[in-house]
Every structure is written in C-alpha cells, then in structure tokens.
Scaffold this motif. Structure first.
Motif, PDB file in Angstrom:
ATOM      1  N   THR A  79       0.802  -1.215   0.000  1.00 26.64           N
ATOM      2  CA  THR A  79       0.000   0.000   0.000  1.00 26.64           C
ATOM      3  C   THR A  79       0.841   1.274   0.000  1.00 26.64           C
ATOM      4  O   THR A  79       0.514   2.232  -0.700  1.00 26.64           O
ATOM      5  N   TYR A  80       1.934   1.286   0.779  1.00 25.94           N
ATOM      6  CA  TYR A  80       2.669   2.525   1.006  1.00 25.94           C
ATOM      7  C   TYR A  80       4.138   2.511   0.604  1.00 25.94           C
ATOM      8  O   TYR A  80       4.662   3.536   0.178  1.00 25.94           O
ATOM      9  N   ARG A  81       4.825   1.396   0.789  1.00 23.23           N
ATOM     10  CA  ARG A  81       6.279   1.405   0.651  1.00 23.23           C
ATOM     11  C   ARG A  81       6.795   0.173  -0.083  1.00 23.23           C
ATOM     12  O   ARG A  81       7.397  -0.718   0.515  1.00 23.23           O
ATOM     13  N   PRO A  82       6.587   0.092  -1.375  1.00 24.39           N
ATOM     14  CA  PRO A  82       7.053  -1.099  -2.099  1.00 24.39           C
ATOM     15  C   PRO A  82       8.561  -1.307  -2.023  1.00 24.39           C
ATOM     16  O   PRO A  82       9.039  -2.421  -2.216  1.00 24.39           O
ATOM     17  N   GLU A  83       9.299  -0.263  -1.712  1.00 26.72           N
ATOM     18  CA  GLU A  83      10.762  -0.377  -1.632  1.00 26.72           C
ATOM     19  C   GLU A  83      11.241  -0.922  -0.288  1.00 26.72           C
ATOM     20  O   GLU A  83      12.423  -1.232  -0.120  1.00 26.72           O
ATOM     21  N   LEU A  84      10.355  -1.054   0.686  1.00 25.29           N
ATOM     22  CA  LEU A  84      10.719  -1.552   2.007  1.00 25.29           C
ATOM     23  C   LEU A  84      11.264  -2.976   1.903  1.00 25.29           C
ATOM     24  O   LEU A  84      10.665  -3.837   1.262  1.00 25.29           O
ATOM     25  N   VAL A  85      12.380  -3.209   2.555  1.00 25.70           N
ATOM     26  CA  VAL A  85      12.972  -4.550   2.614  1.00 25.70           C
ATOM     27  C   VAL A  85      12.717  -5.109   4.005  1.00 25.70           C
ATOM     28  O   VAL A  85      13.021  -4.451   5.004  1.00 25.70           O
ATOM     29  N   VAL A  86      12.138  -6.291   4.055  1.00 27.55           N
ATOM     30  CA  VAL A  86      11.896  -6.978   5.326  1.00 27.55           C
ATOM     31  C   VAL A  86      12.517  -8.361   5.214  1.00 27.55           C
ATOM     32  O   VAL A  86      12.190  -9.118   4.304  1.00 27.55           O
ATOM     33  N   GLU A  87      13.421  -8.670   6.129  1.00 29.13           N
ATOM     34  CA  GLU A  87      14.071  -9.976   6.152  1.00 29.13           C
ATOM     35  C   GLU A  87      13.612 -10.754   7.384  1.00 29.13           C
ATOM     36  O   GLU A  87      13.503 -10.182   8.470  1.00 29.13           O
ATOM     37  N   PHE A  88      13.382 -12.030   7.183  1.00 28.62           N
ATOM     38  CA  PHE A  88      13.004 -12.929   8.273  1.00 28.62           C
ATOM     39  C   PHE A  88      14.066 -14.006   8.338  1.00 28.62           C
ATOM     40  O   PHE A  88      14.153 -14.840   7.436  1.00 28.62           O
ATOM     41  N   GLU A  89      14.903 -13.980   9.379  1.00 28.63           N
ATOM     42  CA  GLU A  89      15.983 -14.957   9.506  1.00 28.63           C
ATOM     43  C   GLU A  89      15.414 -16.372   9.411  1.00 28.63           C
ATOM     44  O   GLU A  89      14.470 -16.727  10.114  1.00 28.63           O
ATOM     45  N   GLY A  90      15.946 -17.133   8.482  1.00 27.62           N
ATOM     46  CA  GLY A  90      15.482 -18.493   8.284  1.00 27.62           C
ATOM     47  C   GLY A  90      14.278 -18.576   7.351  1.00 27.62           C
ATOM     48  O   GLY A  90      13.814 -19.671   7.055  1.00 27.62           O
ATOM     49  N   GLY A  91      13.778 -17.436   6.921  1.00 29.35           N
ATOM     50  CA  GLY A  91      12.637 -17.402   5.999  1.00 29.35           C
ATOM     51  C   GLY A  91      13.016 -16.693   4.722  1.00 29.35           C
ATOM     52  O   GLY A  91      14.180 -16.448   4.452  1.00 29.35           O
ATOM     53  N   ARG A  92      12.011 -16.375   3.949  1.00 28.22           N
ATOM     54  CA  ARG A  92      12.281 -15.711   2.683  1.00 28.22           C
ATOM     55  C   ARG A  92      12.492 -14.223   2.904  1.00 28.22           C
ATOM     56  O   ARG A  92      12.005 -13.644   3.854  1.00 28.22           O
ATOM     57  N   GLU A  93      13.220 -13.616   1.999  1.00 25.13           N
ATOM     58  CA  GLU A  93      13.455 -12.171   2.048  1.00 25.13           C
ATOM     59  C   GLU A  93      12.405 -11.506   1.170  1.00 25.13           C
ATOM     60  O   GLU A  93      12.063 -12.000   0.106  1.00 25.13           O
ATOM     61  N   HIS A  94      11.911 -10.363   1.648  1.00 29.52           N
ATOM     62  CA  HIS A  94      10.952  -9.582   0.854  1.00 29.52           C
ATOM     63  C   HIS A  94      11.662  -8.456   0.169  1.00 29.52           C
ATOM     64  O   HIS A  94      12.523  -7.844   0.678  1.00 29.52           O
TER      65      HIS A  94
END
Length: 94
Positions: A79-94
């Motif tokens: 909705t607001y920030r398509p450039e935001l990077v969110v990483e989940f250790e042991g999971g997939r990276e966004h």
C-alpha cells in the motif's frame, strides 16, 4: 536498518512489547494488530530495511502473531512502501 530479535518470545503480548520498543511506538500503543497498523501508517516512520532474528522460533511458538506481523508488513509494503525490505531470519526475504 533496524534488527529486531524475536527469538524467545512466547506470546503476542511479548511480541507487541518488542515491536513497540524497537520501532519507537508511543506509550499509548494498543498492543494489537489494528494498533500496529495505525502506528506504522501514521505514528512512526519505519526505516527502509527491517530484519527479524529468530523468526523460525517465533513462527513455531507464536504462529498467529508471526503470521499477522508478516501479513501486516506485506500490506504496508503493497500500500505505502514497495521499496521496504523486510528480512526474516530463516525465511524468505521480501
């Protein structure tokens, strides 16, 4: 980048306390997912990169909380920030 350690959390109440502290939410933060959405969309600035450590343990111990956190951050990005990077250790990276 903000790194948030979510390992060792065993309920959503603890998860919300960590999110409030690490993301600088105000004292009146409601400790629920509606309040989380309100905080990230209008009360605080979220940096361009979030990294969650201990994600696999959180997903196992607090599955609904982990799912809601991921879902809410995905909606925020869409909705607001398509450039935001969110990483989940042991999971997939966004």
């Amino acid at each position: 980048m903000i790194t948030i350690d979510v390992s060792g959390l065993h309920d959503e109440r603890a998860l919300h306390r960590v999110l409030r502290r690490e993301l600088g939410f105000p004292d009146f933060y409601g400790n629920n997912w509606a309040a989380f959405w309100d905080a990230i969309t209008g009360l605080v600035w979220i940096p361009g990169h979030l990294r969650f450590l201990g994600w696999d343990q959180l997903a196992e111990d607090v599955p609904l909380g982990a799912a809601m956190l991921r879902r809410t951050l995905d909606a925020y990005r869409a909705t607001y920030r398509p450039e935001l990077v969110v990483e989940f250790e042991g999971g997939r990276e966004h």
